[in-house]
Design an enzyme around this catalytic site. Structure first.
Site, mmCIF file in Angstrom:
data_model
loop_
_atom_site.group_PDB
_atom_site.id
_atom_site.type_symbol
_atom_site.label_atom_id
_atom_site.label_comp_id
_atom_site.label_asym_id
_atom_site.label_seq_id
_atom_site.Cartn_x
_atom_site.Cartn_y
_atom_site.Cartn_z
ATOM 1 N N HIS A 69 -1.775 20.578 -20.288
ATOM 2 C CA HIS A 69 -0.856 21.577 -20.847
ATOM 3 C C HIS A 69 -1.342 23.010 -20.620
ATOM 4 O O HIS A 69 -1.083 23.896 -21.438
ATOM 5 C CB HIS A 69 -0.619 21.321 -22.343
ATOM 6 C CG HIS A 69 0.345 20.207 -22.599
ATOM 7 N ND1 HIS A 69 0.895 19.959 -23.835
ATOM 8 C CD2 HIS A 69 0.858 19.259 -21.776
ATOM 9 C CE1 HIS A 69 1.707 18.906 -23.760
ATOM 10 N NE2 HIS A 69 1.688 18.462 -22.517
ATOM 11 N N GLU A 97 10.969 16.001 -21.635
ATOM 12 C CA GLU A 97 9.987 15.149 -22.328
ATOM 13 C C GLU A 97 9.087 15.991 -23.201
ATOM 14 O O GLU A 97 8.746 15.608 -24.325
ATOM 15 C CB GLU A 97 9.170 14.362 -21.295
ATOM 16 C CG GLU A 97 8.265 13.279 -21.885
ATOM 17 C CD GLU A 97 6.848 13.741 -22.190
ATOM 18 O OE1 GLU A 97 6.039 12.905 -22.637
ATOM 19 O OE2 GLU A 97 6.540 14.938 -22.004
ATOM 20 N N HIS A 145 8.512 11.492 -16.526
ATOM 21 C CA HIS A 145 9.165 12.775 -16.808
ATOM 22 C C HIS A 145 8.803 13.788 -15.736
ATOM 23 O O HIS A 145 7.681 13.845 -15.237
ATOM 24 C CB HIS A 145 8.843 13.266 -18.221
ATOM 25 C CG HIS A 145 7.484 13.846 -18.440
ATOM 26 N ND1 HIS A 145 7.197 15.177 -18.250
ATOM 27 C CD2 HIS A 145 6.331 13.290 -18.903
ATOM 28 C CE1 HIS A 145 5.930 15.421 -18.572
ATOM 29 N NE2 HIS A 145 5.383 14.282 -18.972
ATOM 30 N N ASP A 182 2.978 8.236 -16.723
ATOM 31 C CA ASP A 182 2.821 9.605 -17.222
ATOM 32 C C ASP A 182 1.346 9.982 -17.158
ATOM 33 O O ASP A 182 0.530 9.430 -17.896
ATOM 34 C CB ASP A 182 3.335 9.668 -18.670
ATOM 35 C CG ASP A 182 3.476 11.087 -19.190
ATOM 36 O OD1 ASP A 182 3.008 12.022 -18.515
ATOM 37 O OD2 ASP A 182 4.058 11.257 -20.275
ATOM 38 N N ASP A 199 0.864 -1.182 0.000
ATOM 39 C CA ASP A 199 0.000 0.000 0.000
ATOM 40 C C ASP A 199 0.900 1.231 0.000
ATOM 41 O O ASP A 199 1.451 1.615 1.019
ATOM 42 C CB ASP A 199 -0.898 -0.028 1.234
ATOM 43 C CG ASP A 199 -1.865 1.145 1.275
ATOM 44 O OD1 ASP A 199 -1.983 1.850 0.249
ATOM 45 O OD2 ASP A 199 -2.503 1.358 2.324
ATOM 46 N N ASP A 224 -4.237 7.040 -6.073
ATOM 47 C CA ASP A 224 -4.035 5.969 -5.103
ATOM 48 C C ASP A 224 -3.977 4.611 -5.790
ATOM 49 O O ASP A 224 -3.108 3.775 -5.515
ATOM 50 C CB ASP A 224 -5.165 5.999 -4.073
ATOM 51 C CG ASP A 224 -4.861 5.166 -2.834
ATOM 52 O OD1 ASP A 224 -3.706 4.743 -2.666
ATOM 53 O OD2 ASP A 224 -5.795 4.931 -2.051
#
Length: 474
Positions: free
Chosen positions: A281, A163, A117, A192, A35, A296
């Site tokens: 972005h 990246e 990244h 990512d 966990d 989580d």
């Protein structure tokens, strides 16, 4: 997550239709099912937000916010006992950095690597993209360090720069690995955007051939009754640099700028007709732009893969033949190549003779207050029977009497711990070369740094001349 003409929605394949259950009903964690703390991970994300706030609102390559992010992550991993390396490289936006962290245990010939990244776009702090992935692997690495687990394989974590400029950091990393080092990477897992505010649960499917990691990720989500979909990420994130070399890759993703469908909203909850991450972005990609349930679940998936792959059986690596010297340039005949430290001690000066050849390491001999050192990292195989460090030493001094004024220490650096194995001084010098041998059995299965370090006081020289070093497995 790098922008591309490819839109994720066009490449998604529905693969599982299980019903989501609350995270609290998940089974009790096992050895391969830890966990990972979402509270700690969120605290890391808050720190990245603070760094952005203090540096113009972003953590973009070439700007102070990115370097501050690298420095902060490095400090956490250094304190936990990881061996860290910062790589710098040039980009159109200025200097960028990769941070590589390795847990110095397990077989260095079988590397399980994870990456994310760390840079943001210039328009915002990049907390979901990709603070989330970076914070996730950071907290997993810190948790593993405290767990007391004994890995069979070497764990390595990469925090990539630039990246958003075209996967430049991960490409730089793999392009600067030798073919031998590339071959040691058994799998690369990429994370990512793992906390999108209108999340989906996607598993990379763009390297399926023989890719057990992909199947292990989907099996994990299924075991937790979390529906998932395959997605072909292609060249939009850092796994692409590894995939291009034939290294198996996999990863998870919660969605970017494409729109969640009605079917996906029915399966995962959230809002149909809305982007998985409406702040993709943008300046609003802040620490409030997160779904903590998705975070989580994804960090627990990272933890599951870390624990399971740390002990995965990749077969037995044939150890180096007995007597093989693991040090590079051990007799210094290539100059300072492969050794790191003070400029000057590795020399072909005829004032002090080498034992063999023309070059040697000459520490001290200054007759003034000074410190000098030379060091080299070396991986000790876990299969080593009786690993040792040997070196030949001659010394001379202008000091007299039995008081120690000048010393040369032979040390091993393992993680954040430096251990002195031997100390030579101005007392008892000998101009005849003698071989010294030290036991390295405590460092089996670890990457260590062998270090020779001298200290002189303000007057009267002592010269410590070292030649023909070796680290052997026994």
């Amino acid at each position: 997550m790098r922008t591309s003409l490819l839109r994720y929605g066009a490449a998604v394949v529905v693969a599982c239709a299980a019903t989501i259950v609350p995270a609290a009903s998940a089974s009790t964690p096992t050895l391969a099912d830890p966990d990972i703390s979402v509270t700690n991970t969120k605290a890391h994300l808050d720190q990245l937000q603070s760094i952005a706030n203090a540096n113009g609102g972003n953590r973009y390559t070439g700007r102070s916010g990115y370097k501050a992010s690298i420095d902060w992550v490095k400090s956490k991993l250094d304190a936990a006992g990881y061996t860290t390396t910062v790589q710098s490289f040039s980009t159109s936006a200025g200097t960028s950095y990769n941070l590589i962290a390795e847990w110095p245990y397990g077989d260095p010939n079988h590397v399980v690597m994870q990456g994310a990244h760390l840079d943001s776009v210039s328009s915002g702090p990049g907390i979901n993209d990709n603070g989330s992935g970076s914070a996730g692997i950071l907290e997993t690495a810190l948790t593993y360090a405290k767990s007391g687990q004994t890995p069979k394989n070497r764990l390595r974590f990469g925090f990539w720069g630039a990246e958003e400029l075209g996967l430049l950091g991960s490409k730089y990393y793999v392009n600067n690995l030798s073919s031998t080092e590339r071959a040691k990477i058994a799998v690369y897992l990429n994370f990512d955007m793992i906390a999108s505010p209108n999340p989906g649960y996607f598993v990379y499917d763009d390297n399926p051939a023989g890719n057990g990691a992909r199947d292990d990720l989907t099996a994990y989500f299924t075991s937790k009754s979390i529906p998932w979909e395959y997605i072909d990420v292609q060249g939009r994130s850092d796994h692409a640099a590894f995939r291009s070399l034939g290294i198996p890759t996999a990863g998870t993703f919660t969605g970017a700028e494409t729109t969640k469908t009605s079917a996906q909203a029915s399966k995962w909850g959230g809002t149909a007709g809305r982007a998985f991450d409406p702040c993709y972005h943008s300046s609003c990609d802040t620490s409030t732009n997160l779904d903590l349930t998705a975070l989580d679940r994804n960090i627990d998936a990272i933890g599951h893969m870390t624990w399971a792959y740390a002990v995965k059986d990749y077969g037995t690596t044939t150890p180096p033949p007995t007597g093989t010297n693991l040090l590079k340039n051990p007799g210094f005949e290539s100059g300072a190549v492969d050794w790191t430290g003070t400029s000057g001690p590795i020399t072909s000066s005829t004032s002090r003779p080498a034992r063999t050849g023309s070059w040697k390491m000459w520490l001290g001999g200054n007759g003034s207050t000074s410190t000098e050192s030379e060091s080299q990292s070396v991986a000790i195989p876990s299969t080593a029977t009786a690993p040792t460090l040997s070196y030949w030493l001659r010394s001379d001094t202008a000091e007299t009497g039995s008081t120690v004024y000048d010393t040369m220490k032979v040390q091993v650096v393992s993680g954040t711990t430096t251990t002195t194995l031997a100390t030579h001084s101005n007392v008892g010098t000998s101009t005849t070369y003698a071989q010294k041998t030290l036991d390295l059995s405590a460092y089996k299965g670890k990457t260590i740094t062998v270090k020779f370090a001298s200290t002189e006081d303000a007057s009267l020289q002592t010269s410590f001349v070292v030649d023909d070093t070796s680290v052997t497995t026994g």
